[in-house]
Design a protein around this motif. Structure first.
Motif, PDB file in Angstrom:
ATOM      1  N   LEU A 278      13.116   9.903   2.595  1.00  0.00           N
ATOM      2  CA  LEU A 278      12.618  10.021   3.968  1.00  0.00           C
ATOM      3  C   LEU A 278      12.815   8.720   4.734  1.00  0.00           C
ATOM      4  N   GLY A 279      12.456   7.611   4.118  1.00  0.00           N
ATOM      5  CA  GLY A 279      12.515   6.310   4.788  1.00  0.00           C
ATOM      6  C   GLY A 279      13.923   5.967   5.228  1.00  0.00           C
ATOM      7  N   ARG A 280      14.880   6.309   4.378  1.00  0.00           N
ATOM      8  CA  ARG A 280      16.286   6.041   4.720  1.00  0.00           C
ATOM      9  C   ARG A 280      16.650   6.756   6.017  1.00  0.00           C
TER      10      ARG A 280
ATOM     11  N   VAL B 194      14.760  -2.717   7.019  1.00  0.00           N
ATOM     12  CA  VAL B 194      14.827  -1.729   5.936  1.00  0.00           C
ATOM     13  C   VAL B 194      14.238  -2.395   4.707  1.00  0.00           C
ATOM     14  N   ASN B 195      12.982  -2.072   4.429  1.00  0.00           N
ATOM     15  CA  ASN B 195      12.331  -2.682   3.266  1.00  0.00           C
ATOM     16  C   ASN B 195      12.421  -1.739   2.079  1.00  0.00           C
ATOM     17  N   ASP B 196      12.873  -2.243   0.951  1.00  0.00           N
ATOM     18  CA  ASP B 196      12.843  -1.418  -0.261  1.00  0.00           C
ATOM     19  C   ASP B 196      12.948  -2.294  -1.506  1.00  0.00           C
TER      20      ASP B 196
ATOM     21  N   ASP C 171      11.142  -7.159  -0.593  1.00  0.00           N
ATOM     22  CA  ASP C 171       9.810  -7.492  -1.112  1.00  0.00           C
ATOM     23  C   ASP C 171       9.033  -6.231  -1.457  1.00  0.00           C
ATOM     24  N   SER C 172       8.144  -6.368  -2.421  1.00  0.00           N
ATOM     25  CA  SER C 172       7.251  -5.255  -2.750  1.00  0.00           C
ATOM     26  C   SER C 172       6.102  -5.212  -1.752  1.00  0.00           C
ATOM     27  N   VAL C 173       5.782  -4.010  -1.284  1.00  0.00           N
ATOM     28  CA  VAL C 173       4.622  -3.868  -0.401  1.00  0.00           C
ATOM     29  C   VAL C 173       3.319  -4.084  -1.174  1.00  0.00           C
ATOM     30  N   ALA C 174       3.404  -4.020  -2.496  1.00  0.00           N
ATOM     31  CA  ALA C 174       2.180  -3.950  -3.301  1.00  0.00           C
ATOM     32  C   ALA C 174       1.502  -5.292  -3.548  1.00  0.00           C
TER      33      ALA C 174
ATOM     34  N   ASN D 269       5.737   3.888   4.205  1.00  0.00           N
ATOM     35  CA  ASN D 269       6.382   5.027   3.549  1.00  0.00           C
ATOM     36  C   ASN D 269       6.684   4.751   2.078  1.00  0.00           C
ATOM     37  N   ALA D 270       6.675   3.480   1.661  1.00  0.00           N
ATOM     38  CA  ALA D 270       7.060   3.136   0.282  1.00  0.00           C
ATOM     39  C   ALA D 270       6.109   3.779  -0.717  1.00  0.00           C
ATOM     40  N   GLY D 271       6.664   4.178  -1.838  1.00  0.00           N
ATOM     41  CA  GLY D 271       5.770   4.701  -2.871  1.00  0.00           C
ATOM     42  C   GLY D 271       6.518   5.345  -4.008  1.00  0.00           C
ATOM     43  N   PHE D 272       5.764   5.690  -5.033  1.00  0.00           N
ATOM     44  CA  PHE D 272       6.321   6.391  -6.202  1.00  0.00           C
ATOM     45  C   PHE D 272       5.208   7.205  -6.833  1.00  0.00           C
TER      46      PHE D 272
ATOM     47  N   GLY E  42      -2.095   0.695  -5.734  1.00  0.00           N
ATOM     48  CA  GLY E  42      -1.487  -0.565  -5.296  1.00  0.00           C
ATOM     49  C   GLY E  42      -0.339  -0.342  -4.329  1.00  0.00           C
ATOM     50  N   VAL E  43       0.583   0.555  -4.674  1.00  0.00           N
ATOM     51  CA  VAL E  43       1.763   0.708  -3.815  1.00  0.00           C
ATOM     52  C   VAL E  43       1.443   1.503  -2.553  1.00  0.00           C
ATOM     53  N   HIS E  44       0.696   2.602  -2.689  1.00  0.00           N
ATOM     54  CA  HIS E  44       0.487   3.449  -1.509  1.00  0.00           C
ATOM     55  C   HIS E  44      -0.613   2.897  -0.607  1.00  0.00           C
TER      56      HIS E  44
ATOM     57  N   ASN F  68      -4.707  10.286  -8.891  1.00  0.00           N
ATOM     58  CA  ASN F  68      -4.440   8.912  -8.457  1.00  0.00           C
ATOM     59  C   ASN F  68      -3.710   8.910  -7.102  1.00  0.00           C
ATOM     60  N   TYR F  69      -2.662   9.719  -7.041  1.00  0.00           N
ATOM     61  CA  TYR F  69      -1.817   9.782  -5.832  1.00  0.00           C
ATOM     62  C   TYR F  69      -2.599  10.378  -4.655  1.00  0.00           C
ATOM     63  N   ALA F  70      -3.316  11.471  -4.913  1.00  0.00           N
ATOM     64  CA  ALA F  70      -4.060  12.122  -3.831  1.00  0.00           C
ATOM     65  C   ALA F  70      -5.155  11.203  -3.294  1.00  0.00           C
TER      66      ALA F  70
ATOM     67  N   ALA G  84      -5.090   7.937  -3.278  1.00  0.00           N
ATOM     68  CA  ALA G  84      -4.432   6.897  -2.476  1.00  0.00           C
ATOM     69  C   ALA G  84      -4.014   7.461  -1.117  1.00  0.00           C
ATOM     70  N   LYS G  85      -3.443   8.664  -1.126  1.00  0.00           N
ATOM     71  CA  LYS G  85      -2.949   9.260   0.123  1.00  0.00           C
ATOM     72  C   LYS G  85      -4.104   9.669   1.040  1.00  0.00           C
ATOM     73  N   GLY G  86      -5.215  10.095   0.453  1.00  0.00           N
ATOM     74  CA  GLY G  86      -6.402  10.375   1.263  1.00  0.00           C
ATOM     75  C   GLY G  86      -6.929   9.093   1.900  1.00  0.00           C
TER      76      GLY G  86
ATOM     77  N   MET H 148       1.926  13.951   6.946  1.00  0.00           N
ATOM     78  CA  MET H 148       2.055  14.689   5.685  1.00  0.00           C
ATOM     79  C   MET H 148       3.470  15.258   5.649  1.00  0.00           C
ATOM     80  N   PRO H 149       4.416  14.538   5.037  1.00  0.00           N
ATOM     81  CA  PRO H 149       5.798  15.027   5.035  1.00  0.00           C
ATOM     82  C   PRO H 149       6.025  15.995   3.868  1.00  0.00           C
ATOM     83  N   THR H 150       7.145  16.665   3.888  1.00  0.00           N
ATOM     84  CA  THR H 150       7.557  17.504   2.743  1.00  0.00           C
ATOM     85  C   THR H 150       9.072  17.496   2.669  1.00  0.00           C
ATOM     86  N   ALA H 151       9.612  17.248   1.482  1.00  0.00           N
ATOM     87  CA  ALA H 151      11.069  17.301   1.301  1.00  0.00           C
ATOM     88  C   ALA H 151      11.397  17.257  -0.178  1.00  0.00           C
ATOM     89  N   ASN H 152      12.469  17.907  -0.553  1.00  0.00           N
ATOM     90  CA  ASN H 152      12.999  17.670  -1.884  1.00  0.00           C
ATOM     91  C   ASN H 152      13.634  16.292  -1.860  1.00  0.00           C
ATOM     92  N   SER H 153      13.145  15.406  -2.704  1.00  0.00           N
ATOM     93  CA  SER H 153      13.702  14.058  -2.783  1.00  0.00           C
ATOM     94  C   SER H 153      13.705  13.681  -4.253  1.00  0.00           C
ATOM     95  N   ARG H 154      14.023  12.443  -4.544  1.00  0.00           N
ATOM     96  CA  ARG H 154      14.038  12.080  -5.972  1.00  0.00           C
ATOM     97  C   ARG H 154      12.625  12.110  -6.553  1.00  0.00           C
TER      98      ARG H 154
HETATM   99  P1  NAI Z   1      11.770   8.150  -2.454  1.00  0.00           P
HETATM  100  O1  NAI Z   1      11.501   7.785  -3.860  1.00  0.00           O
HETATM  101  O2  NAI Z   1      13.087   8.766  -2.127  1.00  0.00           O
HETATM  102  O3  NAI Z   1      11.554   6.897  -1.492  1.00  0.00           O
HETATM  103  C1  NAI Z   1      10.512   5.990  -1.658  1.00  0.00           C
HETATM  104  C2  NAI Z   1      11.054   4.586  -1.569  1.00  0.00           C
HETATM  105  O4  NAI Z   1       9.985   3.644  -1.715  1.00  0.00           O
HETATM  106  C3  NAI Z   1      12.064   4.279  -2.692  1.00  0.00           C
HETATM  107  O5  NAI Z   1      13.301   3.881  -2.123  1.00  0.00           O
HETATM  108  C4  NAI Z   1      11.415   3.150  -3.466  1.00  0.00           C
HETATM  109  O6  NAI Z   1      12.343   2.204  -3.998  1.00  0.00           O
HETATM  110  C5  NAI Z   1      10.498   2.523  -2.431  1.00  0.00           C
HETATM  111  N1  NAI Z   1       9.423   1.753  -3.044  1.00  0.00           N
HETATM  112  C6  NAI Z   1       8.686   2.083  -4.125  1.00  0.00           C
HETATM  113  N2  NAI Z   1       7.814   1.110  -4.414  1.00  0.00           N
HETATM  114  C7  NAI Z   1       8.004   0.127  -3.490  1.00  0.00           C
HETATM  115  C8  NAI Z   1       7.391  -1.132  -3.254  1.00  0.00           C
HETATM  116  N3  NAI Z   1       6.421  -1.596  -4.052  1.00  0.00           N
HETATM  117  N4  NAI Z   1       7.805  -1.860  -2.195  1.00  0.00           N
HETATM  118  C9  NAI Z   1       8.799  -1.413  -1.389  1.00  0.00           C
HETATM  119  N5  NAI Z   1       9.437  -0.238  -1.594  1.00  0.00           N
HETATM  120  C10 NAI Z   1       9.035   0.519  -2.619  1.00  0.00           C
HETATM  121  O7  NAI Z   1      10.592   9.153  -2.012  1.00  0.00           O
HETATM  122  P2  NAI Z   1      10.364  10.040  -0.684  1.00  0.00           P
HETATM  123  O8  NAI Z   1      10.239  11.437  -1.107  1.00  0.00           O
HETATM  124  O9  NAI Z   1      11.334   9.671   0.352  1.00  0.00           O
HETATM  125  O10 NAI Z   1       8.891   9.569  -0.272  1.00  0.00           O
HETATM  126  C11 NAI Z   1       8.588   8.748   0.829  1.00  0.00           C
HETATM  127  C12 NAI Z   1       7.099   8.756   1.051  1.00  0.00           C
HETATM  128  O11 NAI Z   1       6.665  10.069   1.411  1.00  0.00           O
HETATM  129  C13 NAI Z   1       6.275   8.347  -0.162  1.00  0.00           C
HETATM  130  O12 NAI Z   1       5.167   7.594   0.272  1.00  0.00           O
HETATM  131  C14 NAI Z   1       5.819   9.677  -0.712  1.00  0.00           C
HETATM  132  O13 NAI Z   1       4.654   9.554  -1.480  1.00  0.00           O
HETATM  133  C15 NAI Z   1       5.590  10.449   0.574  1.00  0.00           C
HETATM  134  N6  NAI Z   1       5.583  11.888   0.431  1.00  0.00           N
HETATM  135  C16 NAI Z   1       6.711  12.546   0.074  1.00  0.00           C
HETATM  136  C17 NAI Z   1       6.691  13.919  -0.036  1.00  0.00           C
HETATM  137  C18 NAI Z   1       7.899  14.692  -0.388  1.00  0.00           C
HETATM  138  O14 NAI Z   1       7.799  15.934  -0.402  1.00  0.00           O
HETATM  139  N7  NAI Z   1       9.021  14.061  -0.674  1.00  0.00           N
HETATM  140  C19 NAI Z   1       5.464  14.697   0.187  1.00  0.00           C
HETATM  141  C20 NAI Z   1       4.351  13.903   0.608  1.00  0.00           C
HETATM  142  C21 NAI Z   1       4.423  12.557   0.718  1.00  0.00           C
END
Ligand code: NAI
Length: 323
Positions: free
Chosen positions: A20-22, A37-39, A73-76, A101-104, A123-125, A165-167, A169-171, A195-201
């Motif tokens: 999504l962030g990309r 572009v932070n990652d 840099d890490s957001v965490a 938007n960063a997270g895992f 920590g990350v979210h 844990n994730y919910a 943090a997101k809440g 609240m996004p939704t997408a097939n991603s990694r």
């Molecule tokens: P993604 O894994 O494709 O992108 C997340 C990016 O965050 C990755 O590039 C990763 O390297 C980066 N990242 C992780 N830890 C980091 C850190 N400490 N500092 C900086 N960058 C860091 O995942 P996606 O699906 O694009 O998710 C983006 C956001 O949307 C996340 O916060 C996710 O929890 C949230 N989200 C996604 C949903 C989905 O359906 N894909 C649903 C609900 C929320």
């Protein structure tokens, strides 16, 4: 309809190297924004790090004639958050937009959740959003302008097994956004939760174990994904995010959902509720007897602060005093 543009605006997108962030980064840059572009560049489980995720997106933006810098840099950490904002200031001299938007993911059954799974996800979210947004907010306050998006999740608002844990943090991010919106309003700073939704990694981190929770997995089996799959892409979320962080958007203190290109407001409300006759404290038995009134969502209020909840409550108590 004139085009929404981001000329002279500086945007920080955390986790901008994938998913999504990309897409946010690329579309913001196409519309004139200068983008950080932070990652950190780790895996979907947050393991490892690499510069290539951010570098590739910056290269793509530059190849299309846009302006962007990479930040690894890490957001965490507090230091990481400060460094990301410092990089924006050094390169572009201001910060108008922060998309947290960063997270895992590190999913687990609630009873098996380890401290490592809990701390890394909070920590990350959650803490990561504080670390980036606090220094950015101070700059926005000086500028008298700013737009925040905090990435929440349907897992928090509606629930998803194996994601306590994730919910949580997101809440927390929804709550963080609400209060930033309240405090920021008089400084021209707006904040919304997404609240996004997408097939991603991240889909690869969902694993199947949670389907043991059959009350949820039964619904999963009922969903006609063939209809929505083509829309379950990162790109479907971007138009909503771009609108929310634009100058034209006046909405703040909201929660917005993108699911399969359906854009919607999600809200928290309190029902009209039940007050015992005479406007007094009810007994547990009276609450039991009037449970349908407690639950009745036909009429509800959506308070925008702690004190706004009192306004309809006072009216309800006044009415009950007459009975
Ligand atoms: P993604 O894994 O494709 O992108 C997340 C990016 O965050 C990755 O590039 C990763 O390297 C980066 N990242 C992780 N830890 C980091 C850190 N400490 N500092 C900086 N960058 C860091 O995942 P996606 O699906 O694009 O998710 C983006 C956001 O949307 C996340 O916060 C996710 O929890 C949230 N989200 C996604 C949903 C989905 O359906 N894909 C649903 C609900 C929320």
């Amino acid at each position: 309809m004139s085009k929404i543009n981001f000329d002279n605006r500086v945007a920080i997108v955390t986790g901008g190297g994938n998913g999504l962030g990309r897409d946010y980064c690329i579309e913001l840059a196409k519309r004139g924004a200068q983008v950080v572009v932070n990652d950190l560049g780790g895996t979907g489980a947050g393991l490892g790090q690499s510069k290539s995720a951010a570098d590739n997106v910056v290269a793509e933006i530059k190849a299309a004639g846009g302006r962007a810098i990479a930040s690894y840099d890490s957001v965490a950490t507090r230091a990481g958050g400060n460094a990301i904002v410092d990089a924006a200031m050094a390169a572009f001299g201001r910060v108008d937009i922060v998309i947290n938007n960063a997270g895992f993911l590190r999913n687990s059954r609630f009873e098996d959740l380890t401290d490592e799974q809990l701390d890394s996800i909070l920590g990350v979210h959650l803490k990561g959003a504080f670390y980036v947004s606090q220094p950015a907010y101070r700059i926005m306050k000086e500028q008298k302008y700013g737009r925040f998006v905090f990435t929440s999740s349907a897992s928090a608002m509606f629930g998803h097994p194996w994601q306590t844990n994730y919910a949580a943090a997101k809440g927390g991010l929804m709550a963080l956004s609400n209060v930033v919106a309240l405090e920021g309003l008089r400084h021209g700073i707006q904040s919304n939760a997404l609240m996004p939704t997408a097939n991603s990694r991240l889909s690869g981190e969902m694993h199947d174990g949670w389907t043991e929770v059959t009350n949820v997995s039964k619904i999963l089996a009922e969903v006609d994904f063939a209809t929505v799959n083509p829309l379950l892409v990162p790109e479907a979320n971007t138009p909503l995010v771009l609108y929310l962080v634009s100058e034209r958007c006046k909405a703040t203190h909201g929660i917005y959902s993108c699911n399969s290109a359906r854009y919607a407001r999600v809200f928290i409300g309190a029902t009209e509720g039940y007050v015992a006759n005479g406007g007094r404290i009810a007994t547990p038995e009276e609450i039991e007897a009037n449970w349908s009134a407690v639950e009745d969502r036909a009429r509800y209020h959506t308070p925008q602060s702690v004190y706004e909840e009192f306004l309809p409550v006072v009216q309800s108590v006044k009415r009950a005093k007459q009975t």
